[in-house]
Every structure is written in structure tokens, then in C-alpha cells.
Design a protein around this motif. Structure first.
Motif, PDB file in Angstrom:
ATOM      1  N   ALA A  60       3.472 -10.922 -11.875  1.00  0.00           N
ATOM      2  CA  ALA A  60       4.731 -11.421 -11.333  1.00  0.00           C
ATOM      3  C   ALA A  60       4.703 -11.559  -9.809  1.00  0.00           C
ATOM      4  N   THR A  61       3.809 -10.837  -9.145  1.00  0.00           N
ATOM      5  CA  THR A  61       3.757 -10.897  -7.678  1.00  0.00           C
ATOM      6  C   THR A  61       2.449 -11.489  -7.156  1.00  0.00           C
ATOM      7  N   ALA A  62       1.589 -11.984  -8.039  1.00  0.00           N
ATOM      8  CA  ALA A  62       0.269 -12.478  -7.624  1.00  0.00           C
ATOM      9  C   ALA A  62       0.367 -13.662  -6.662  1.00  0.00           C
ATOM     10  N   THR A  63       1.253 -14.609  -6.923  1.00  0.00           N
ATOM     11  CA  THR A  63       1.388 -15.776  -6.049  1.00  0.00           C
ATOM     12  C   THR A  63       1.866 -15.351  -4.667  1.00  0.00           C
ATOM     13  N   LYS A  64       2.860 -14.477  -4.634  1.00  0.00           N
ATOM     14  CA  LYS A  64       3.366 -13.972  -3.356  1.00  0.00           C
ATOM     15  C   LYS A  64       2.280 -13.191  -2.618  1.00  0.00           C
ATOM     16  N   HIS A  65       1.487 -12.439  -3.357  1.00  0.00           N
ATOM     17  CA  HIS A  65       0.402 -11.676  -2.759  1.00  0.00           C
ATOM     18  C   HIS A  65      -0.617 -12.600  -2.107  1.00  0.00           C
ATOM     19  N   ARG A  66      -0.981 -13.694  -2.785  1.00  0.00           N
ATOM     20  CA  ARG A  66      -1.935 -14.653  -2.209  1.00  0.00           C
ATOM     21  C   ARG A  66      -1.394 -15.231  -0.896  1.00  0.00           C
ATOM     22  N   THR A  67      -0.085 -15.522  -0.863  1.00  0.00           N
ATOM     23  CA  THR A  67       0.541 -16.050   0.353  1.00  0.00           C
ATOM     24  C   THR A  67       0.477 -15.023   1.479  1.00  0.00           C
ATOM     25  N   HIS A  68       0.796 -13.767   1.158  1.00  0.00           N
ATOM     26  CA  HIS A  68       0.726 -12.697   2.158  1.00  0.00           C
ATOM     27  C   HIS A  68      -0.714 -12.496   2.646  1.00  0.00           C
ATOM     28  N   ARG A  69      -1.668 -12.568   1.718  1.00  0.00           N
ATOM     29  CA  ARG A  69      -3.075 -12.382   2.090  1.00  0.00           C
ATOM     30  C   ARG A  69      -3.536 -13.500   3.023  1.00  0.00           C
ATOM     31  N   ALA A  70      -3.117 -14.736   2.750  1.00  0.00           N
ATOM     32  CA  ALA A  70      -3.467 -15.865   3.623  1.00  0.00           C
ATOM     33  C   ALA A  70      -2.885 -15.651   5.021  1.00  0.00           C
ATOM     34  N   GLY A  71      -1.647 -15.168   5.095  1.00  0.00           N
ATOM     35  CA  GLY A  71      -1.030 -14.876   6.388  1.00  0.00           C
ATOM     36  C   GLY A  71      -1.771 -13.776   7.127  1.00  0.00           C
ATOM     37  N   PHE A  72      -2.185 -12.759   6.400  1.00  0.00           N
ATOM     38  CA  PHE A  72      -2.953 -11.662   7.009  1.00  0.00           C
ATOM     39  C   PHE A  72      -4.262 -12.199   7.576  1.00  0.00           C
ATOM     40  N   ASN A  73      -4.933 -13.091   6.828  1.00  0.00           N
ATOM     41  CA  ASN A  73      -6.206 -13.645   7.293  1.00  0.00           C
ATOM     42  C   ASN A  73      -6.036 -14.495   8.547  1.00  0.00           C
ATOM     43  N   ARG A  74      -4.867 -15.141   8.702  1.00  0.00           N
ATOM     44  CA  ARG A  74      -4.617 -15.927   9.912  1.00  0.00           C
ATOM     45  C   ARG A  74      -4.403 -15.027  11.123  1.00  0.00           C
ATOM     46  N   ARG A  75      -3.767 -13.867  10.912  1.00  0.00           N
ATOM     47  CA  ARG A  75      -3.485 -12.919  12.000  1.00  0.00           C
ATOM     48  C   ARG A  75      -3.831 -11.503  11.543  1.00  0.00           C
ATOM     49  N   PRO A  76      -5.116 -11.221  11.380  1.00  0.00           N
ATOM     50  CA  PRO A  76      -5.481  -9.888  10.882  1.00  0.00           C
ATOM     51  C   PRO A  76      -5.175  -8.787  11.902  1.00  0.00           C
ATOM     52  N   SER A  77      -4.593  -7.729  11.407  1.00  0.00           N
ATOM     53  CA  SER A  77      -4.349  -6.544  12.235  1.00  0.00           C
ATOM     54  C   SER A  77      -4.244  -5.341  11.310  1.00  0.00           C
ATOM     55  N   GLU A  78      -4.631  -4.196  11.832  1.00  0.00           N
ATOM     56  CA  GLU A  78      -4.535  -2.971  11.045  1.00  0.00           C
ATOM     57  C   GLU A  78      -3.073  -2.682  10.765  1.00  0.00           C
ATOM     58  N   ARG A  79      -2.754  -2.463   9.494  1.00  0.00           N
ATOM     59  CA  ARG A  79      -1.354  -2.210   9.140  1.00  0.00           C
ATOM     60  C   ARG A  79      -1.213  -1.645   7.731  1.00  0.00           C
ATOM     61  N   ALA A  80      -0.050  -1.028   7.536  1.00  0.00           N
ATOM     62  CA  ALA A  80       0.305  -0.544   6.202  1.00  0.00           C
ATOM     63  C   ALA A  80       0.965  -1.686   5.444  1.00  0.00           C
ATOM     64  N   MET A  81       0.657  -1.803   4.173  1.00  0.00           N
ATOM     65  CA  MET A  81       1.313  -2.800   3.323  1.00  0.00           C
ATOM     66  C   MET A  81       2.555  -2.181   2.704  1.00  0.00           C
ATOM     67  N   GLY A  82       3.523  -3.005   2.427  1.00  0.00           N
ATOM     68  CA  GLY A  82       4.685  -2.573   1.673  1.00  0.00           C
ATOM     69  C   GLY A  82       5.605  -1.639   2.408  1.00  0.00           C
ATOM     70  N   GLU A  83       5.710  -1.797   3.721  1.00  0.00           N
ATOM     71  CA  GLU A  83       6.605  -0.913   4.462  1.00  0.00           C
ATOM     72  C   GLU A  83       8.065  -1.156   4.099  1.00  0.00           C
ATOM     73  N   ARG A  84       8.364  -2.365   3.637  1.00  0.00           N
ATOM     74  CA  ARG A  84       9.748  -2.685   3.270  1.00  0.00           C
ATOM     75  C   ARG A  84       9.972  -2.727   1.761  1.00  0.00           C
ATOM     76  N   LEU A  85       8.899  -2.884   1.006  1.00  0.00           N
ATOM     77  CA  LEU A  85       9.012  -2.978  -0.445  1.00  0.00           C
ATOM     78  C   LEU A  85       8.011  -2.034  -1.101  1.00  0.00           C
ATOM     79  N   PRO A  86       8.379  -1.450  -2.234  1.00  0.00           N
ATOM     80  CA  PRO A  86       7.405  -0.599  -2.939  1.00  0.00           C
ATOM     81  C   PRO A  86       6.264  -1.460  -3.494  1.00  0.00           C
ATOM     82  N   LEU A  87       5.072  -0.915  -3.487  1.00  0.00           N
ATOM     83  CA  LEU A  87       3.900  -1.636  -3.989  1.00  0.00           C
ATOM     84  C   LEU A  87       3.484  -1.108  -5.347  1.00  0.00           C
ATOM     85  N   GLN A  88       2.957  -2.016  -6.160  1.00  0.00           N
ATOM     86  CA  GLN A  88       2.422  -1.624  -7.455  1.00  0.00           C
ATOM     87  C   GLN A  88       1.022  -2.191  -7.608  1.00  0.00           C
ATOM     88  N   GLY A  89       0.168  -1.395  -8.207  1.00  0.00           N
ATOM     89  CA  GLY A  89      -1.146  -1.857  -8.608  1.00  0.00           C
ATOM     90  C   GLY A  89      -1.103  -2.108 -10.107  1.00  0.00           C
TER      91      GLY A  89
END
Length: 142
Positions: A60-89
Motif C-alpha cells: 500500500a505504500t510502495a509507490t509513495k516509498h519509491r517517490t520518497h527514495r527518488a527525492g532522497f537520491n536527489r538530495r541525500p543526507s543522513e536522516r531518520a525516516m518516518g519522523e512524522r509517520l510510523p514506519l512498517q516493514g
């Protein structure tokens, strides 16, 4: 006691660490996953080498994850994921579980990779016999 060469130290630390670690390339292909991470996600040793990080998130979140990953690759920086939303594996069998993840961009052999330090929530850590961290401490990722 075993004898190790300097080039083997990193592999030994990653492989035997209680921290769950993976690294992926720019398109999300998993290039390394230690045994603890592999076990948490329900895979056999070596199986994650044929997967992408998108295979480890709920459908359910794979498409959104790909979008976030693409954004991270454009501006990579060390950071925690999911600071505003809970994460699920998502495990191999499709079950979902709560995690905290810290991303560390770096270069390996001249190519950009992202190291992901995965912290299972307490209940999940118990399932695979690992210590857990309900809170992320930046010094744990280094």
C-alpha cells in the motif's frame, strides 16, 4: 580466536552486530544485508540480494516509498525516516511490523549507496532475539 585482515573488519562488525544493517544502490537494489536484518524480514541468508528495498515495505505504500527514495537520491543526507509517520516493514510472508530506520548516504567503490540502520520496535526485536531501541540514537548508527 580467528585471525582477520583489516579488509575483513567491517564485514565482521556488520555481520555480527545486533544492529540490523542493509545497504542499497541508487535504484534500491539491496547490495548488503546482515543476518539479523535478513532474519527479521523472514528471508534466508542471501535471498535479499535479489530484492529491492521496495520489496520490504507494505504494498500500500510502495509507490509513495519509491517517490520518497527518488527525492532522497536527489538530495541525500543522513536522516531518520518516518519522523512524522510510523514506519512498517513487510516480511517475506506479508506480515507487517513496526520499525525505525536511519539512512546514511555514502560511496562504496565510487558508487553512491545508502546504508539503512533498522531498529525493530521492542515486540519485533523479541521475536528474533535482538535488543531493541524504542528511540533512535544517532551514535548507534555510526
Amino acid at each position: 580466536m580467528i585471525t582477520v585482515f583489516p579488509s575483513q573488519v567491517q564485514e565482521i562488525l556488520w555481520a555480527r552486530s545486533h544492529v540490523l544493517v542493509a545497504s542499497s544502490d541508487e535504484v534500491g537494489t539491496i547490495v548488503y544485508a546482515n543476518d539479523n536484518l535478513t532474519n527479521l524480514f523472514g528471508y534466508l541468508p542471501g535471498e535479499l540480494a535479489t530484492k529491492t528495498v521496495d520489496d520490504l515495505v507494505p504494498a500500500a505504500t510502495a509507490t509513495k516509498h519509491r517517490t520518497h527514495r527518488a527525492g532522497f537520491n536527489r538530495r541525500p543526507s543522513e536522516r531518520a525516516m518516518g519522523e512524522r509517520l510510523p514506519l512498517q516493514g513487510m516480511r517475506k510472508d506479508g506480515t507487517l511490523f513496526a520499525v525505525r530506520i536511519h539512512l546514511i548516504p555514502c560511496f562504496m567503490g565510487g558508487a553512491p549507496v545508502t546504508i539503512a540502520v533498522v531498529y525493530p520496535m521492542p515486540a519485533e526485536a523479541e521475536v528474533v532475539g535482538l535488543p531493541s531501541s524504542g528511540t533512535f540514537r544517532k551514535e548507534d548508527a555510526r
